[in-house]
Write an enzyme that holds these catalytic residues in place. Structure first.
Site, mmCIF file in Angstrom:
data_model
loop_
_atom_site.group_PDB
_atom_site.id
_atom_site.type_symbol
_atom_site.label_atom_id
_atom_site.label_comp_id
_atom_site.label_asym_id
_atom_site.label_seq_id
_atom_site.Cartn_x
_atom_site.Cartn_y
_atom_site.Cartn_z
ATOM 1 N N GLU A 88 0.845 -1.193 0.000
ATOM 2 C CA GLU A 88 0.000 0.000 0.000
ATOM 3 C C GLU A 88 0.871 1.230 0.000
ATOM 4 O O GLU A 88 0.431 2.291 -0.417
ATOM 5 C CB GLU A 88 -0.905 -0.016 1.245
ATOM 6 C CG GLU A 88 -1.878 1.152 1.365
ATOM 7 C CD GLU A 88 -1.272 2.420 1.968
ATOM 8 O OE1 GLU A 88 -1.917 3.467 1.899
ATOM 9 O OE2 GLU A 88 -0.151 2.382 2.506
ATOM 10 N N CYS A 120 -4.592 -3.189 1.889
ATOM 11 C CA CYS A 120 -3.963 -4.312 2.606
ATOM 12 C C CYS A 120 -4.208 -5.653 1.931
ATOM 13 O O CYS A 120 -3.662 -6.670 2.356
ATOM 14 C CB CYS A 120 -4.483 -4.384 4.031
ATOM 15 S SG CYS A 120 -4.414 -2.809 4.869
ATOM 16 N N HIS A 242 -6.727 -10.604 8.629
ATOM 17 C CA HIS A 242 -5.980 -9.352 8.549
ATOM 18 C C HIS A 242 -6.188 -8.613 9.873
ATOM 19 O O HIS A 242 -7.323 -8.494 10.344
ATOM 20 C CB HIS A 242 -6.502 -8.511 7.375
ATOM 21 C CG HIS A 242 -6.038 -7.087 7.414
ATOM 22 N ND1 HIS A 242 -4.696 -6.748 7.449
ATOM 23 C CD2 HIS A 242 -6.724 -5.911 7.462
ATOM 24 C CE1 HIS A 242 -4.591 -5.430 7.495
ATOM 25 N NE2 HIS A 242 -5.800 -4.897 7.513
HETATM 26 N N1 CAA Z 1 -9.697 0.213 28.582
HETATM 27 C C1 CAA Z 1 -10.122 -0.813 27.789
HETATM 28 N N2 CAA Z 1 -10.776 -0.601 26.606
HETATM 29 C C2 CAA Z 1 -10.981 0.665 26.225
HETATM 30 C C3 CAA Z 1 -10.588 1.760 27.021
HETATM 31 C C4 CAA Z 1 -9.926 1.497 28.250
HETATM 32 N N3 CAA Z 1 -9.505 2.473 29.039
HETATM 33 N N4 CAA Z 1 -10.947 2.887 26.369
HETATM 34 C C5 CAA Z 1 -11.547 2.519 25.214
HETATM 35 N N5 CAA Z 1 -11.570 1.178 25.134
HETATM 36 C C6 CAA Z 1 -12.085 0.350 24.039
HETATM 37 C C7 CAA Z 1 -13.399 0.860 23.468
HETATM 38 O O1 CAA Z 1 -14.505 0.427 24.227
HETATM 39 C C8 CAA Z 1 -13.350 0.230 22.091
HETATM 40 O O2 CAA Z 1 -13.705 -1.105 22.165
HETATM 41 P P1 CAA Z 1 -14.786 -1.728 21.157
HETATM 42 O O3 CAA Z 1 -14.214 -1.531 19.767
HETATM 43 O O4 CAA Z 1 -14.882 -3.156 21.550
HETATM 44 O O5 CAA Z 1 -16.030 -0.947 21.325
HETATM 45 C C9 CAA Z 1 -11.856 0.279 21.718
HETATM 46 O O6 CAA Z 1 -11.157 0.455 22.958
HETATM 47 C C10 CAA Z 1 -11.469 1.423 20.807
HETATM 48 O O7 CAA Z 1 -11.988 2.595 21.334
HETATM 49 P P2 CAA Z 1 -12.625 3.720 20.405
HETATM 50 O O8 CAA Z 1 -13.544 3.102 19.406
HETATM 51 O O9 CAA Z 1 -13.160 4.797 21.270
HETATM 52 O O10 CAA Z 1 -11.280 4.186 19.671
HETATM 53 P P3 CAA Z 1 -11.068 5.299 18.570
HETATM 54 O O11 CAA Z 1 -12.285 6.109 18.378
HETATM 55 O O12 CAA Z 1 -9.829 6.007 18.948
HETATM 56 O O13 CAA Z 1 -10.841 4.487 17.207
HETATM 57 C C11 CAA Z 1 -10.157 2.972 15.576
HETATM 58 C C12 CAA Z 1 -10.463 3.153 17.058
HETATM 59 C C13 CAA Z 1 -11.362 3.405 14.744
HETATM 60 C C14 CAA Z 1 -9.893 1.515 15.310
HETATM 61 C C15 CAA Z 1 -8.899 3.820 15.203
HETATM 62 O O14 CAA Z 1 -7.786 3.294 15.855
HETATM 63 C C16 CAA Z 1 -8.624 3.865 13.715
HETATM 64 O O15 CAA Z 1 -9.151 4.697 12.987
HETATM 65 N N6 CAA Z 1 -7.718 2.958 13.229
HETATM 66 C C17 CAA Z 1 -7.321 2.927 11.820
HETATM 67 C C18 CAA Z 1 -8.362 2.299 10.929
HETATM 68 C C19 CAA Z 1 -8.447 0.796 11.076
HETATM 69 O O16 CAA Z 1 -7.524 0.131 11.505
HETATM 70 N N7 CAA Z 1 -9.597 0.232 10.666
HETATM 71 C C20 CAA Z 1 -9.791 -1.198 10.699
HETATM 72 C C21 CAA Z 1 -10.585 -1.698 9.528
HETATM 73 S S1 CAA Z 1 -9.862 -1.131 7.988
HETATM 74 C C22 CAA Z 1 -8.627 -2.252 7.642
HETATM 75 O O17 CAA Z 1 -8.546 -3.297 8.203
HETATM 76 C C23 CAA Z 1 -7.614 -1.873 6.603
HETATM 77 C C24 CAA Z 1 -6.408 -1.351 7.291
HETATM 78 O O18 CAA Z 1 -5.470 -2.094 7.566
HETATM 79 C C25 CAA Z 1 -6.374 0.064 7.657
#
Ligand code: CAA
Length: 397
Positions: A88, A120, A242
């Site tokens: 990518e 990916c 993945h």
């Molecule tokens: N202790 C334990 N757990 C906690 C916590 C704490 N103190 N605080 C938050 N959490 C948990 C939340 O409950 C949540 O769990 P669930 O998903 O089970 O609900 C998890 O931690 C993540 O919290 P948020 O959703 O609030 O986190 P965020 O808003 O910061 O975003 C994300 C998470 C969207 C994955 C972000 O990291 C992101 O944008 N990542 C990049 C995109 C990505 O990886 N997408 C995946 C699919 S796309 C793909 O696979 C292709 C690729 O490689 C990119």
């Protein structure tokens, strides 16, 4: 129940597989502390501990060449007529990163070399192309490398999921590790969940949409797999997904279990996938390499009891393309694993401070095109020495 697919005749698949990663590591504990975030969100919430980071003189080419060298050192170059480079995070709009790897490894010129792209997904896309080439001529072998540096904007939601690694593997007839079964399920749909325009080092992402898109694609690819004679869910012993972050695999497997009418307890599902998650948890997202790191984690963690087991493999590339297929583990696979080298690669990474990590991060600026030299940092066999007259310079060490 569908009849298991017969691979007894002319099996084709992965004969040898290894990975390389960046020179540096950066602990998510440090990121959490600096950003005032409870580290539980990273460790438990998304399932990540550490991210690999390339040194200033490393990139997708040097990591790929390092991994591929291990394959060549063990297997030689006889029979290799194709080199596929999946990524990518390509370094040139025209020249395949694979041609640089070809040169660094000193491969024979009678090789076709191509770069493949679909976020990916293209590592598994390359594997499928390789299987087709070998099916047409079983004397040929295909060297596949899948190499990426996953970068998101600083202070963004994606930042803790960054990482870097390259997987390299040899596809051939009568493979020593994984005999890939013919049935495969594919799924493409146009969605803007994650993308990286040409003028950016960092990906743009709609995080929540990307999770939904991934789950949708898992169901779509699996349905197509079944429609094409794939083995029944109950006949699949292990699942490798993945892993953009390891908890994503848990979400995906829960969604698939529910899709086939099974219950989906979170803790049980996480335990079921645990042996596939070690490398991705300690390296971060490596985009095209990630699903192969999951496979290597499985093979090395369960090195005594996988012979004959069927593994389901799910690749997802945003934008979006997914594929689900299966393979069976070949007797004697343990002798071909590179567990010691992988442990060394992880343990020998030089930790970064927060400031050093930020200095290495390209931020949101546009790609560098002017001349520059890089400092000598990496101790890998190959280094990226800089850019001269708009050309990237690579060195063997
Ligand atoms: N202790 C334990 N757990 C906690 C916590 C704490 N103190 N605080 C938050 N959490 C948990 C939340 O409950 C949540 O769990 P669930 O998903 O089970 O609900 C998890 O931690 C993540 O919290 P948020 O959703 O609030 O986190 P965020 O808003 O910061 O975003 C994300 C998470 C969207 C994955 C972000 O990291 C992101 O944008 N990542 C990049 C995109 C990505 O990886 N997408 C995946 C699919 S796309 C793909 O696979 C292709 C690729 O490689 C990119």
């Amino acid at each position: 129940m569908n009849a298991p697919v017969n691979t007894a005749v002319n099996p084709i698949g992965i004969h040898d597989i290894t990975f390389a990663t960046g020179h540096h590591s950066f602990a998510l504990e440090t990121l959490a502390a600096k950003h005032g975030i409870d580290v539980g969100k990273f460790h438990k919430g998304i399932g990540q501990e550490v991210m690999s980071q390339p040194a200033a003189d490393e990139d997708i080419v040097t990591m790929a060449a390092t991994a591929a060298k291990r394959i060549i050192d063990r297997n030689g170059t006889d029979g290799i007529r194709t080199l596929l480079f999946a990524t990518e995070s390509g370094v040139d709009q025209s020249k395949s990163a694979g041609v640089y790897v070809h040169g660094l490894l000193g491969l024979p010129s009678r090789v076709r070399t191509i770069e493949m792209k679909q976020a990916c997904y293209s590592g598994v896309g390359a594997l499928q192309v390789a299987l087709g080439i070998v099916a047409r001529n079983p004397q040929e072998k295909v060297l596949v490398v899948a190499s990426d540096v996953a970068r998101y904007d600083l202070n963004s939601g994606g930042e803790p999921t960054q990482g870097a690694a390259a997987a390299a593997f040899l596809v051939q007839a009568n493979p020593g590790i994984l005999a890939v079964e013919p049935a495969s399920g594919v799924y493409t749909y146009d969605v803007q969940d994650f993308w990286r325009p040409n003028d950016r080092h960092t990906a743009l992402v709609d995080g929540k949409l990307s999770i939904d898109a991934y789950l949708n694609a898992v169901r779509g690819a699996y349905d197509d797999f079944i429609d094409h004679g794939g083995a029944d869910f109950a006949a699949i012993d292990r699942f490798c997904y993945h892993q953009p972050f390891t908890k994503m695999a848990v979400k995906a497997h829960m969604a698939l279990r529910e899709h086939v009418g099974l219950s989906a307890d979170k803790a049980e599902t996480a335990a079921e996938l645990e042996t596939t998650m070690h490398y991705n948890r300690m390296i971060g997202n490596s985009y095209t390499a990630s699903v192969f790191l999951a496979l290597m984690s499985l093979l090395e963690t369960e090195s005594d009891n996988l012979v004959g087991k069927r593994v389901g493999i799910l690749s997802y590339g945003s934008g979006a393309v997914a594929e689900f297929f299966t393979g069976t583990i070949v007797d004697g696979y343990q002798k071909l694993l590179h567990a010691d080298e992988h442990k060394k690669a992880l343990d020998s990474r030089e930790p970064l401070t927060y400031d050093a990590y930020r200095d290495l991060h390209p931020g949101t600026r546009v790609a560098d095109i002017t001349d520059y030299d890089t400092p000598e940092v990496t101790d890998a066999p190959f280094r990226f020495a800089g850019v001269k007259d708009h050309s990237r310079i690579y060195q063997r060490r």
